[in-house]
Motif scaffolding. Sequence first.
Motif, PDB file in Angstrom:
ATOM      1  N   ARG A 109       0.942  -1.274  -0.157  1.00 43.19           N
ATOM      2  CA  ARG A 109       0.018  -0.260  -0.107  1.00 43.19           C
ATOM      3  C   ARG A 109       0.358   1.495   0.008  1.00 43.19           C
ATOM      4  O   ARG A 109       1.510   0.961   0.371  1.00 43.19           O
ATOM      5  CB  ARG A 109      -1.333   0.089   1.492  1.00 43.19           C
ATOM      6  CG  ARG A 109      -2.070  -1.108   1.369  1.00 43.19           C
ATOM      7  CD  ARG A 109      -2.808  -1.055   2.486  1.00 43.19           C
ATOM      8  NE  ARG A 109      -3.697  -1.952   2.416  1.00 43.19           N
ATOM      9  CZ  ARG A 109      -5.227  -1.584   2.522  1.00 43.19           C
ATOM     10  NH1 ARG A 109      -5.611  -0.930   1.945  1.00 43.19           N
ATOM     11  NH2 ARG A 109      -5.391  -3.676   2.391  1.00 43.19           N
ATOM     12  N   ASP A 110       0.443   2.052  -0.373  1.00 39.05           N
ATOM     13  CA  ASP A 110       0.923   3.458  -0.213  1.00 39.05           C
ATOM     14  C   ASP A 110       1.091   4.624   0.717  1.00 39.05           C
ATOM     15  O   ASP A 110       1.708   5.256   0.904  1.00 39.05           O
ATOM     16  CB  ASP A 110       0.422   4.664  -1.526  1.00 39.05           C
ATOM     17  CG  ASP A 110      -1.026   4.996  -0.963  1.00 39.05           C
ATOM     18  OD1 ASP A 110      -1.469   4.923   0.649  1.00 39.05           O
ATOM     19  OD2 ASP A 110      -1.549   6.082  -1.600  1.00 39.05           O
ATOM     20  N   ASP A 111       0.759   3.603   1.817  1.00 34.37           N
ATOM     21  CA  ASP A 111       1.362   4.516   3.283  1.00 34.37           C
ATOM     22  C   ASP A 111       2.532   3.304   3.979  1.00 34.37           C
ATOM     23  O   ASP A 111       3.060   3.624   5.003  1.00 34.37           O
ATOM     24  CB  ASP A 111      -0.028   4.138   4.634  1.00 34.37           C
ATOM     25  CG  ASP A 111      -0.582   3.132   4.564  1.00 34.37           C
ATOM     26  OD1 ASP A 111       0.028   2.056   3.505  1.00 34.37           O
ATOM     27  OD2 ASP A 111      -1.277   3.172   5.223  1.00 34.37           O
ATOM     28  N   GLY A 112       2.760   2.715   3.296  1.00 35.43           N
ATOM     29  CA  GLY A 112       3.824   1.881   3.680  1.00 35.43           C
ATOM     30  C   GLY A 112       4.087   0.253   4.338  1.00 35.43           C
ATOM     31  O   GLY A 112       3.768  -0.172   4.745  1.00 35.43           O
ATOM     32  N   GLU A 135       7.564   3.935   4.305  1.00 36.26           N
ATOM     33  CA  GLU A 135       7.159   4.769   3.030  1.00 36.26           C
ATOM     34  C   GLU A 135       6.387   3.427   1.739  1.00 36.26           C
ATOM     35  O   GLU A 135       6.431   2.835   2.468  1.00 36.26           O
ATOM     36  CB  GLU A 135       8.448   5.496   2.091  1.00 36.26           C
ATOM     37  CG  GLU A 135       9.711   4.249   1.957  1.00 36.26           C
ATOM     38  CD  GLU A 135      10.558   4.600   0.890  1.00 36.26           C
ATOM     39  OE1 GLU A 135      11.138   5.697   1.176  1.00 36.26           O
ATOM     40  OE2 GLU A 135      11.955   4.152   1.107  1.00 36.26           O
ATOM     41  N   SER A 136       5.762   4.633   1.275  1.00 33.61           N
ATOM     42  CA  SER A 136       5.195   3.622   0.239  1.00 33.61           C
ATOM     43  C   SER A 136       5.709   2.742  -0.501  1.00 33.61           C
ATOM     44  O   SER A 136       6.627   2.499  -1.121  1.00 33.61           O
ATOM     45  CB  SER A 136       4.690   4.655  -1.240  1.00 33.61           C
ATOM     46  OG  SER A 136       3.918   5.787  -1.246  1.00 33.61           O
ATOM     47  N   THR A 184      10.343  -0.023  -2.694  1.00 32.27           N
ATOM     48  CA  THR A 184       9.705   1.228  -2.395  1.00 32.27           C
ATOM     49  C   THR A 184       9.623   2.370  -2.716  1.00 32.27           C
ATOM     50  O   THR A 184      10.599   2.531  -3.949  1.00 32.27           O
ATOM     51  CB  THR A 184      10.031   1.839  -0.523  1.00 32.27           C
ATOM     52  OG1 THR A 184      11.911   1.574  -0.791  1.00 32.27           O
ATOM     53  CG2 THR A 184       9.539   0.647   0.495  1.00 32.27           C
ATOM     54  N   TYR A 185       8.887   3.512  -2.412  1.00 25.84           N
ATOM     55  CA  TYR A 185       8.827   4.508  -3.735  1.00 25.84           C
ATOM     56  C   TYR A 185      10.855   5.773  -3.217  1.00 25.84           C
ATOM     57  O   TYR A 185      11.132   5.527  -4.598  1.00 25.84           O
ATOM     58  CB  TYR A 185       8.335   5.628  -2.751  1.00 25.84           C
ATOM     59  CG  TYR A 185       8.611   7.535  -3.557  1.00 25.84           C
ATOM     60  CD1 TYR A 185       7.834   7.804  -4.824  1.00 25.84           C
ATOM     61  CD2 TYR A 185       9.333   8.608  -2.669  1.00 25.84           C
ATOM     62  CE1 TYR A 185       8.170   8.580  -5.231  1.00 25.84           C
ATOM     63  CE2 TYR A 185       9.026   9.699  -3.251  1.00 25.84           C
ATOM     64  CZ  TYR A 185       8.396   9.426  -4.669  1.00 25.84           C
ATOM     65  OH  TYR A 185       8.621  10.827  -4.849  1.00 25.84           O
ATOM     66  N   SER A 186      11.107   5.326  -2.396  1.00 24.07           N
ATOM     67  CA  SER A 186      13.274   5.955  -2.374  1.00 24.07           C
ATOM     68  C   SER A 186      13.985   5.245  -2.901  1.00 24.07           C
ATOM     69  O   SER A 186      14.504   4.960  -3.067  1.00 24.07           O
ATOM     70  CB  SER A 186      13.797   6.671  -1.326  1.00 24.07           C
ATOM     71  OG  SER A 186      13.166   5.676  -0.303  1.00 24.07           O
ATOM     72  N   GLY A 187      13.017   3.722  -3.493  1.00 23.90           N
ATOM     73  CA  GLY A 187      13.971   2.757  -4.167  1.00 23.90           C
ATOM     74  C   GLY A 187      14.461   2.016  -3.353  1.00 23.90           C
ATOM     75  O   GLY A 187      15.960   1.440  -3.833  1.00 23.90           O
ATOM     76  N   THR A 218      11.681  11.271   8.923  1.00 20.48           N
ATOM     77  CA  THR A 218      10.045  11.587   7.739  1.00 20.48           C
ATOM     78  C   THR A 218      10.592  11.835   6.661  1.00 20.48           C
ATOM     79  O   THR A 218      10.697  13.136   6.255  1.00 20.48           O
ATOM     80  CB  THR A 218       9.001  12.563   8.555  1.00 20.48           C
ATOM     81  OG1 THR A 218       9.673  12.629  10.263  1.00 20.48           O
ATOM     82  CG2 THR A 218       7.582  12.507   8.484  1.00 20.48           C
ATOM     83  N   THR A 219       9.959  10.426   5.733  1.00 16.25           N
ATOM     84  CA  THR A 219       9.035  10.506   3.777  1.00 16.25           C
ATOM     85  C   THR A 219       8.237  11.039   3.663  1.00 16.25           C
ATOM     86  O   THR A 219       8.273  11.025   2.870  1.00 16.25           O
ATOM     87  CB  THR A 219       9.882   9.290   3.765  1.00 16.25           C
ATOM     88  OG1 THR A 219       9.568   8.486   4.128  1.00 16.25           O
ATOM     89  CG2 THR A 219      11.772  10.008   3.921  1.00 16.25           C
ATOM     90  N   ARG A 220       7.614  11.039   5.461  1.00 20.62           N
ATOM     91  CA  ARG A 220       6.350  11.141   3.909  1.00 20.62           C
ATOM     92  C   ARG A 220       5.558  11.294   5.170  1.00 20.62           C
ATOM     93  O   ARG A 220       5.162  11.392   6.350  1.00 20.62           O
ATOM     94  CB  ARG A 220       5.444   9.517   4.252  1.00 20.62           C
ATOM     95  CG  ARG A 220       3.903   9.228   3.238  1.00 20.62           C
ATOM     96  CD  ARG A 220       4.109   7.887   3.687  1.00 20.62           C
ATOM     97  NE  ARG A 220       2.817   7.437   2.513  1.00 20.62           N
ATOM     98  CZ  ARG A 220       1.596   7.834   3.133  1.00 20.62           C
ATOM     99  NH1 ARG A 220       1.325   7.793   4.661  1.00 20.62           N
ATOM    100  NH2 ARG A 220       0.562   7.116   2.720  1.00 20.62           N
ATOM    101  N   LEU A 221       4.083  12.385   4.538  1.00 20.64           N
ATOM    102  CA  LEU A 221       3.392  13.366   5.432  1.00 20.64           C
ATOM    103  C   LEU A 221       2.191  13.061   4.843  1.00 20.64           C
ATOM    104  O   LEU A 221       1.724  12.865   3.985  1.00 20.64           O
ATOM    105  CB  LEU A 221       3.745  14.230   5.068  1.00 20.64           C
ATOM    106  CG  LEU A 221       3.154  15.420   6.731  1.00 20.64           C
ATOM    107  CD1 LEU A 221       3.734  14.870   8.132  1.00 20.64           C
ATOM    108  CD2 LEU A 221       3.720  16.939   6.137  1.00 20.64           C
TER     109      LEU A 221
END
Lengths: 715, 749
Positions: free
Chosen positions: A261-264, A287-288, A309-312, A451-454
């Motif tokens: 999911r996109d909330d990790g 992260e996502s 994940t989003y940041s790779g 924190t990478t996600r808010l």
Amino acid sequence: MALHLNRADYLQVGVTSQKTMKLLPASRHRATQKVVIGDHDGVVMCFGMKKGEAVAVFKTLPGQKIARLELGGVLNTPQEKIFIAAGSEIRGFTKRGKQFLSFETNLTESIKAMHISGSDLFLSASYIYNHYCDCKDQHYYLSGDKINDIICLPVEKLPSITPVLACQDRVLRVLQGSDVMYETEVPGPPTVLALHNRNGGNSGEDLLFGTSDGKLGLIQITASKPIHKWEIRNEKKRGGILCVDSFDIVGDGVKDLLVGRDDGVVEVYSFNDANEPVLRFDQMLSESVTSIQGGCVGKEGYDEIVVSTYSGWVTGLTTEPVHKECGPGEEVKINQEMQNKISNLRSELEYLQYKVLQEREKYQQSSQSSNAKSAVPSFSVNDKFTLNKDDASYSLILEVQTAIDNVLIQSDVPIDLLDVDKNSAVVSFSSCDSESNDNFLLATYRCQANTTRLELKIRSIEGQYGMLQAYVTPRIQPKTCQVRQYLIKPLSLHQRTHFIDHDRPMNTLTLTGQFSFAEVHSWVVFCLPEVPEKPPAGECVTFYFQNTFLDTQLESTYRKGEGVFKSDNISTISILKDVLSKEATKRKINLNISYEINEVSVKHTLKLIHPKLEYQLLLAKKVQLIDALKELQVHEGNTNFLIPEYRGILEEADQLQEEYKRQPAHLERLYGMITDLFIDKFKFKGTNVKTKVPLLLEILDSYDQNALIAFFDAA
Amino acid sequence: MLLPVFTLKLRHKISPRMVAIGRYDGIHPCLAAATQAGKVFIHNPHTRSQHSSASRAFQSPLESDVSLLNINQAVSCLTAGVLNPELGYDALLVGTQTNLLAYDVYNNSDLFYREVADGTNAIVLGTLGDISSPLAIVGGNCALQGFDHEGNDLFWTVTGDNVHSLALCDFDGDGKKELLVGSEDFDIRVFKEDEIVAEMTETEIITSLCPMDSSRFGYALSNGTVGVYDKTARYWRIKSKNHAMSIHAFDLNSDGVCELITGWSNGKVDARHDRTGEVIFKDNFSCAVAGVLEGDYRMDGRTQLICCSVDGEIRGYLPGTAEMTGNLMDTSVEQDLIRELSQKKQNLLLELRNYEENAKAELSPLSEADGPRGAIPASTTLHTALSVSLGRETQPAHVELCISTSNGKKLCGAGPWGLLCHRGVVLELPWSLSPADTIIRAVLIFAEGIFLGESHVVHPSIHSLSGSVRIPVTPPKDVPVDLHLKTFVGYRSSTQFHVFEMTRQLPRFSMYALSSPDSASEPVSYVSFIIAERAQRVVIWLNQNFLLPEDTNIQNAPFQVCFTSLRNGGQLYIKIKLSGEITINTDDIDLAGDIIQSMAAFFAIEDLQVEADFPVYFEELRKVLVKVDEYHSVHQKLSAEMADNSNLIRSLLVRAEDARLMRDMKTMKNRYMELYDLNKDLLNGYKIRCNNHTELLGNLKAVNQAIQRAGRLRVGKPKNQVIAACRDAIRSNNINTLFRIMRVGTASS
């Protein structure tokens, strides 16, 4: 049996898109597999794990951002050819990294989704679907709304090629050639499609879908009609689904469902005897989760879930037990390979730090010269702004590849910013002088380290429209920030739907005048969410909407020179009238607006509100009693003397309080809408009843449905 | 990883911060906590409760090992410990808004029950300074009081505002304990008996304090900040969006040094390293934490860390053994380390790439296309200036912070706006900005204590963007503040902006504007004192603490300067004579105190005797003192009435029940009607009493503050003398002496 999975981080590449990581098929059962991943820098990387170290098999040169990565090959042989979609080009690589295909599709937009089956290639850009066979154009379809994902049912099992499009307007479109065979509505905007059990089940027709509001379901796509098998509601309010896979991680012989999911959150569902999914495992990454696949990467013989994940980050959740999981007191040895890894990283860091220092100095020096310029380093922000149906609020999710330092939220419309429990950022609301600077909300979020996600929650008011801006500043030198803008539309709480109840009493607003189809469409886009930007094909179009808060509906039908809007809620019509006449005046278009008000509709709307209001009032009353009842319980020791109603309240105390906390200001919002309804009803009659509003609020305070209806009639 | 060694679930709520462990029979540790409805429960898992239904305690109907204590008033603080060393066991102390109860749990009897007019917001038990017997020190509205085991009032002093937290800590390392007081005016004060030895200003109300090793102590604020001080220097602090409910020092990793354990409002418990604030352990409760304590609750000779949640869950943790140092947490260290290092690497790579791209971009000339991407001339700098603005019709007076870019056109030149318009200068219209003019999109100011939240944002509308921004700042208190500015600079069409970060300090007395002396408006109130400093040094002090215009030139002594307060327009005169005598004329006694304290700190003055006169303020104080007397007598009268009424109730009830037994329903009904009326009267009486009490508290606070203020006008020994003498004067109800002391500093003439 509980499922225990241990986390192991393998590697970090650049920022990744949805569905851009795959595992190459293993040479034999349970042997380690290689991972292929493509990132936003355009690099395709293939690596395997050796003794805990990532060893690259190949790595391509940077290029355009990679939107999708799929595996293919001749049917009924191992699928080990790598295909990537970057821009409008498809490239193919062998598992050794040799490029064997470069196919420029000549699509005007960049490719968003891709599916490969033998020599068939299915592609979609934002609105366009294309089918190629051996790189020759076969079929084409223009969708009414954005295409999020594409898949084709297995051609081995089915007589014909059946591609399925997941479209933003909550519909799966099943195609046959260049035409739609049929459409089926799903509970949310679908974001991902996958074949059930990786092969579509026994029939080859079972299709899994995930939606951006976190729902999951299985549909059987038969030749004539869709059969909905099951659906998982998103009760825990988790993030949207970005990727799914089927893999037997539990080891019971039945393939489990893996969800990212996109909330990790990573989830594992197994199937019970009735073939219904049951949650077996979940873990939170920060992260996502962009891609997920079951397989074996870290160590031979141990199954695992590999996610990117989003940041790779490529991370494994492995069944391999961590050997140092021992009782307290035993010394923990950092094993040799770990230590090597750490020391390698450290030396690498030292070198980098030195280099960065040098560059920083150079940058500082350049600021002395007068004709040099300082460009802003760009960073990618992954954002999502969606309406939640459950509590009729918007959630804004911001995700950056590096840690966020702070976020400034600015809005020129009155909105409420709600607290989200899982955020750790410190919020501070700043005072704003709204008249001179168009600010109604200024808030800063100062994020904690790493924190990478808010995530933010926003409550809007229908009729008040404008723009919300987020200035995101990450913790990276040189410091920069990026602005993201989000529109708050006049009918912000409405949601697209495909069916409405035609028997309701309706109010009608009719526009006529010298305007084109594109113009009237742009007005509808301006007023309502979830309408495609592009004017749909055809001369006349009808969209249905539902108010997520009150369940009232809106039907809009328009063509060149005419637009008809019907709603059972008089306030909706009133907002539309105001906004449309304002917009038309702005563009100097002469509009004839006529409306037809159905008196019965007011009573109907009040009746729709009644159960909600009554429920909320009762809930508030119950919650108020809890503390007093608990005290009695403490004093008396048992609750036998209480009437059953109070005993019930005590038993459900926790749920009641939870529910009450979940929907703050729900009652106030309902009151606000009833007041609007009251004012709007009389506005159409040409009377101003603002002076009577206090009286209305008094009646609401001691709520009784009949008294309220009588008040509406009498005033 | 550290797991709880025991978990209990009591079916009683626990009020936050009101929980304590004591050995009430000298042997068995029991947990006492305030719960709902003015009750205190005592959890005694070791011996079956033998309490009969005696005066106060009775057994809880919910659980067998819990007994309940009825206080009948909302409990405001609670602690346990040795109050009478001869007794050999612990006493339980319970404070309410009006009383303090010292209770002997073992014998189920009161040790003392004292009225505390100033209320009890916080309590601490222990020895203070040279006072030999242990004291129960309670903090209320601006006052601190210490009681010994007989309820004798052995310690009394005042502090600046309502007390919210107390702790005993050996602050100066002399082997004796000092009292730390955290109060509503954001100050942590350190009392060596009744002398203030240090003051630290924080940014919010101090809700908790706890002593750590030697001179270190932890603190928590109401805005979610926790931190550690060593003497007056802060080691670290962190801020969370949750609130710290309770803090406690405990050596959880057995390294010989206590960690700061914090229980949060969201149910989190974390242990932080005392020097760095690094988290070494965390755990989660399902709801807010009510208290963090330590005690040998299992009676196996090892002390556990005990955490309680508000809904009655109690967990005990044994400290980790030395070998597992640094590995109390769930996740494996090396994985985390690798992750952290990789993240660092990624950040550095990104930064490198930024410079590379920048170098590439530098080669091409600045063009229109750079607008949205926000490339700006590398030589762009920001200027900031602080000045005092006297305000216009639409805006009150304020301190003005002006930020401008070096290469953006300004909508207005230097000087206040109003002036410019009068001179007829044509304002440049915003759309005449050429694309090469940089603009300020937004300014974020992070500063503590001067804004509503921790930040202030200036975000001009898209139509009025320019290269300069003027920000009005009005600090509510006279404290020096660091303004951390983040300025977003770019172009009108930019979607990316450069962020300029800088820090400016706002001087302590920035809200006072230099004005021309006008003897007619000179305040009659004054303070005067003599210091042995050259006039130049005083000028340096002025420059550091006031926002003086750049061209201010102050000649040698004697001189005088005059300021106008931007808050209320009050005048402030500072005069220096050749002899070194300084006179400060102001009607604001707080301001005079602030100036004296600031000067004393700057010139390192240890003791300073001051002569002061504030006629207006003293007159107000006199009225307050009269009112206090009135309220006291009303209070007594009301209490007597209430006692009468309760007797009446008893007899009415008996008669009504008699009538019922006699089946005389009519009389019974009448009696009950009377009872009902009486009850109504009682309720009304209660309301009056409540109002009276609040008024009384308010006035008592004013008196306490007055003493504190009189103290703040002096430094060092004279300060303590004034406070002690004032207190004596109030005790003996000698108002004239009180004013005399406030004026000249001593009682004797």
